[in-house]
Design a protein around this motif. Structure first.
Motif, PDB file in Angstrom:
ATOM      1  N   VAL A 609       0.838  -1.208   0.000  1.00  0.00           N
ATOM      2  CA  VAL A 609       0.000   0.000   0.000  1.00  0.00           C
ATOM      3  C   VAL A 609       0.865   1.247   0.000  1.00  0.00           C
ATOM      4  CG1 VAL A 609      -1.670   1.326   1.348  1.00  0.00           C
ATOM      5  CG2 VAL A 609      -1.964  -1.141   1.079  1.00  0.00           C
ATOM      6  N   ALA A 610       1.957   1.236   0.772  1.00  0.00           N
ATOM      7  CA  ALA A 610       2.853   2.392   0.786  1.00  0.00           C
ATOM      8  C   ALA A 610       3.467   2.625  -0.590  1.00  0.00           C
ATOM      9  CB  ALA A 610       3.942   2.192   1.837  1.00  0.00           C
ATOM     10  N   THR A 611       3.856   1.558  -1.267  1.00  0.00           N
ATOM     11  CA  THR A 611       4.446   1.696  -2.599  1.00  0.00           C
ATOM     12  C   THR A 611       3.418   2.163  -3.610  1.00  0.00           C
ATOM     13  OG1 THR A 611       6.010  -0.086  -2.088  1.00  0.00           O
ATOM     14  CG2 THR A 611       5.706   0.477  -4.407  1.00  0.00           C
ATOM     15  N   ARG A 612       2.233   1.580  -3.565  1.00  0.00           N
ATOM     16  CA  ARG A 612       1.207   1.883  -4.565  1.00  0.00           C
ATOM     17  C   ARG A 612       0.628   3.285  -4.408  1.00  0.00           C
ATOM     18  NH1 ARG A 612      -4.330  -1.303  -4.011  1.00  0.00           N
ATOM     19  NH2 ARG A 612      -4.366   0.097  -2.205  1.00  0.00           N
ATOM     20  N   ASP A 613       0.388   3.718  -3.170  1.00  0.00           N
ATOM     21  CA  ASP A 613      -0.357   4.955  -2.953  1.00  0.00           C
ATOM     22  C   ASP A 613       0.460   6.097  -2.374  1.00  0.00           C
ATOM     23  OD1 ASP A 613      -2.810   3.777  -3.782  1.00  0.00           O
ATOM     24  OD2 ASP A 613      -2.936   2.777  -1.847  1.00  0.00           O
ATOM     25  N   TRP A 614       1.564   5.788  -1.716  1.00  0.00           N
ATOM     26  CA  TRP A 614       2.324   6.853  -1.061  1.00  0.00           C
ATOM     27  C   TRP A 614       3.592   7.175  -1.844  1.00  0.00           C
ATOM     28  CZ3 TRP A 614       6.671   6.953   2.681  1.00  0.00           C
ATOM     29  CH2 TRP A 614       6.769   8.192   3.326  1.00  0.00           C
ATOM     30  N   VAL A 615       4.435   6.175  -2.063  1.00  0.00           N
ATOM     31  CA  VAL A 615       5.667   6.420  -2.824  1.00  0.00           C
ATOM     32  C   VAL A 615       5.331   6.831  -4.259  1.00  0.00           C
ATOM     33  CG1 VAL A 615       7.803   5.380  -3.649  1.00  0.00           C
ATOM     34  CG2 VAL A 615       6.940   4.795  -1.381  1.00  0.00           C
ATOM     35  N   ALA A 616       4.346   6.150  -4.862  1.00  0.00           N
ATOM     36  CA  ALA A 616       3.978   6.477  -6.241  1.00  0.00           C
ATOM     37  C   ALA A 616       3.412   7.884  -6.362  1.00  0.00           C
ATOM     38  CB  ALA A 616       2.962   5.462  -6.769  1.00  0.00           C
ATOM     39  N   GLY A 617       2.951   8.458  -5.238  1.00  0.00           N
ATOM     40  CA  GLY A 617       2.440   9.815  -5.286  1.00  0.00           C
ATOM     41  C   GLY A 617       3.502  10.833  -5.638  1.00  0.00           C
ATOM     42  N   SER A 618       4.757  10.540  -5.290  1.00  0.00           N
ATOM     43  CA  SER A 618       5.844  11.452  -5.633  1.00  0.00           C
ATOM     44  C   SER A 618       6.358  11.238  -7.052  1.00  0.00           C
ATOM     45  CB  SER A 618       7.004  11.270  -4.648  1.00  0.00           C
ATOM     46  OG  SER A 618       7.489   9.928  -4.681  1.00  0.00           O
TER      47      SER A 618
END
Length: 698
Positions: A609-618
């Motif tokens: 979830v962090a990779t899909r929605d948080w890291v990918a946000g940048s």
């Protein structure tokens, strides 16, 4: 005659579409049946050819020929690269291959969109083919008739190569007896690479020639892959003509079926696929011991840890047992009853994780807190996959089906005014458990790759129901606007992210605690024994099928709780939330954590979830690329998951390696009255990848 006349054009369209699927599925069948690679990136190989052909098409014969050559060559090179990528996984079974190739598909799909754009590309064919001809009084596109002829010729040529040439003999020998092939002076490795390159070339050529029928665009690769898997399952892996017939049948269902029975067409394909797989598993021999295990490849982290441990000085002097100590030197009885160092060591990750989760609302912003709640919901789905894959030995790609049942049950309950959280959780878990009980008998008989394919079919059937049953699910638009959930009776609806997160955390902690208690109980030991020594369990009179069915039902209920939490946290629900991609994410979370680590599955879900929605946000627009890299890195770097970093102990508490603690299970290794050193007849079979690839059948 009137009925035939009315449906003539859809019927011919079905033949053309089916033959396109045949060309693609022939390559997939080669890759799986001969090279032993379960290639979930095969649709991406088709997309490579389709995009390349569309880019080079200019309406001339030269443009068509150039596009065909370039698209075929590009996909052929990609297929050869796939051979190199899967070589290190040769002894780890099809699950690792599926995750790796799915990750490569995500990476390839993102790169294709970045290079060619997100819009569907127009395809121009020569003017002679871009016209209509009269067919029994109907006008029909000339290009599709031409494609039908080319596909039939390709089937005849492929059959001739496989059955009448030395090259075909080498390919068949590589599938049936690679040792004998090596003894004749041929390299099985070279044949393996050649087969995957040929499979890629077939997919690429199908992409170029099929671009006017299935144009290159977002979603093309996934659609082609799913339909090709259905064709391969129905046609088998040993005959191109059987694949040919299955492809034509699938094409007719997709076109003529929509015209004749539009309400049934969305369900027919995957229903037939599931039925065929179940029938094959019914007529197969019962699985032997170790049906769920896969040989693990070398773990680089464990190897490094072992080298370091070998250089450190160990304890000196002989060890003394507690019973040999003088009575005055023994610890008090109350101290002996306290948890030992090993118990605290096993519980430490759980306590640390719980502390971090409790502190999150004070550390994160509202958006990140919402993501953490979604991670908890996905984490419960991943834990249910852990129960099935790691403990019951049933690797699944369809656990999103009970997850969807729980999610839509909660959304409809809230819409009907049932907004109390515990009521929603209980009824959603019950609905998911009933669903799992209904489909369970179709799953528990199968083993290995067949389980993956059956559960995939169940998941896709559930997705078709979600899209068609608009009165309950909202169809493709999903559900939104239902009342907020109340944490307890008489409370207010939860709207703040912190409230929703705390509610999700309490539910997740209770669900995980119950799961760990069951896995550590005698029932958990029976399930562990079933996975690790099924033949012995059956021989000693244990109802193995009943154990697996109960595990499937309990895992379904747990997935239903996760679906309920997802709806509560998100306050909306769409088909994408319960689709195949989420099933793959859940399986990846299990592999990240270690197949028998409950806590590792939660950590894996949080990382996804962090990779899909948080890291990918940048890095907007590159979420699939980042997730694909995560898939690939996990398969290569963490073959035993995060649990392997802690030494890979027994999985009794959900913290270590494969569950091997079967002490106390009658008839299992280590049980009273049995030998701890099994004879040759008691050894578990080798991993799926160790069997001749040509013998594998989904």
């Amino acid at each position: 005659m009137e009925l035939l006349d009315a449906h003539l054009v859809p019927a011919v369209d079905g033949v053309a579409f089916g033959l396109l699927l045949f060309v693609v599925a022939a390559g997939l069948s080669l890759a799986f049946g001969t090279a032993g690679v379960l290639n979930l990136s095969h649709g991406t190989l088709y997309a490579i050819g389709a995009y390349t052909g569309a880019e080079l098409s200019d309406g001339t014969w030269g443009g068509l020929a150039l596009g065909l050559a370039a698209g075929t060559a590009a996909a052929c090179v990609a297929g050869a690269g796939l051979s190199a990528a899967t070589a290190p996984l040769a002894r780890r079974g099809h699950l690792a291959q599926a995750l790796l190739t799915f990750g490569l598909a995500l990476i390839g799909g993102d790169l294709l969109i970045q290079f060619f754009g997100a819009d569907e590309l127009p395809v121009r064919v020569p003017e002679v083919l871009d016209s209509s001809v009269t067919l029994l009084g109907h006008r029909y596109p000339a290009y599709r008739l031409c494609f039908i002829v080319m596909a039939v010729l390709l089937a005849a040529f492929g059959t001739w190569v496989l059955t009448r040439t030395r090259m075909g003999a080498a390919v068949r020998a590589a599938a049936d007896d690679p040792q004998m092939l090596a003894a004749t002076g041929h390299s099985p490795r070279a044949v393996h690479t050649g087969v995957l390159a040929a499979a890629g070339a077939l997919a690429g050529a199908a992409g170029v020639l099929g671009a006017p029928i299935i144009g290159p665009g977002p979603g093309t690769s996934e659609n082609v892959l799913m339909l090709s898997l259905v064709v391969v399952v129905l046609g088998g892996l040993r005959s191109l003509w059987a694949t040919f017939a299955a492809a034509v049948a699938v094409g007719e269902v997709q076109t003529l079926g929509v015209s004749v029975a539009p309400e049934l067409a969305p369900y027919l394909l995957f229903a037939v696929m599931a039925a065929v797989l179940v029938l094959r598993s019914r007529f197969a021999e019962p699985a032997g011991a170790g049906h769920g295990s896969e040989a693990s490849g070398p773990d680089p982290v464990a190897r490094l840890r072992g080298r370091l441990a070998g250089r450190l000085p160990g304890p000196k002097g002989p060890s003394v047992g507690l019973d040999r100590l003088p009575r005055r030197n023994r610890a008090p009885a109350w101290l002996a009853r306290l948890p030992g160092r090993a118990a605290w060591w096993r519980a430490a990750p759980l306590l640390v994780l719980l502390g971090v989760l409790i502190a999150l609302p004070a550390l994160l912003d509202a958006y990140s807190i919402s993501l953490a709640g979604s991670a908890l919901a996905l984490g419960l789905l991943a834990v249910s996959v852990t129960v099935l894959t790691g403990y019951a030995g049933l690797p699944t790609l369809g656990q999103t089906a009970p997850f969807a049942v729980g999610a839509y049950a909660t959304a409809n309950l809230a819409d009907a005014g049932w907004t109390v959280g515990p009521v929603q959780i209980a009824l959603s878990a019950l609905a998911a458990a009933v669903f799992a009980a209904v489909v369970g008998p179709a799953v528990i008989r199968a083993r290995g790759t067949t389980v993956l394919m059956i559960t995939l079919a169940i998941g896709e059937l559930t997705g078709a129901v979600v899209n068609q049953l608009k009165s309950v699910t909202g169809g493709a638009d999903g559900l939104v606007g239902f009342p907020a959930t109340q944490a307890l009776w008489g409370g207010e609806g939860m709207l703040e992210e912190s409230e929703l997160y705390n509610y999700a955390l309490v539910v997740a902690v209770v669900a995980v605690a119950l799961t760990l208690l069951v896995l550590r109980s005698p029932a958990g030991k029976l399930l562990t024994g079933t996975r690790g020594a099924e033949a012995r369990m059956r021989a000693s009179g244990h109802p193995v099928g009943r154990y697996l069915l109960v595990a499937h039902i309990c895992a379904g209920a747990l997935a239903g709780v996760g679906g309920s939490l997802m709806v509560t946290v998100q306050q909306y629900l769409s088909p994408a939330d319960v689709g195949f991609e989420i099933a793959a994410f859940a399986l990846l979370a299990v592999v990240i954590g270690g197949t028998t680590s409950v806590i590792g599955a939660l950590l894996g879900a949080g990382l996804i979830v962090a990779t899909r929605d948080w890291v990918a946000g940048s890095w907007p627009g590159h979420g699939p690329l980042l997730l694909g890299v995560l898939f690939v890195a996990t398969v290569y770097v963490l073959p035993r998951g995060l649990a392997g970093l802690r030494g890979g102990g027994s999985g009794g508490g959900g913290q270590g390696g494969p569950p091997s603690d079967t002490t106390g299970v009658p008839g299992a290794p280590g049980a009273p009255g049995t030998s701890d050193t099994p004879g040759a007849e008691d050894q578990p079979p080798s991993a799926p990848a160790a069997t001749p690839a040509g013998k594998a059948s989904p």
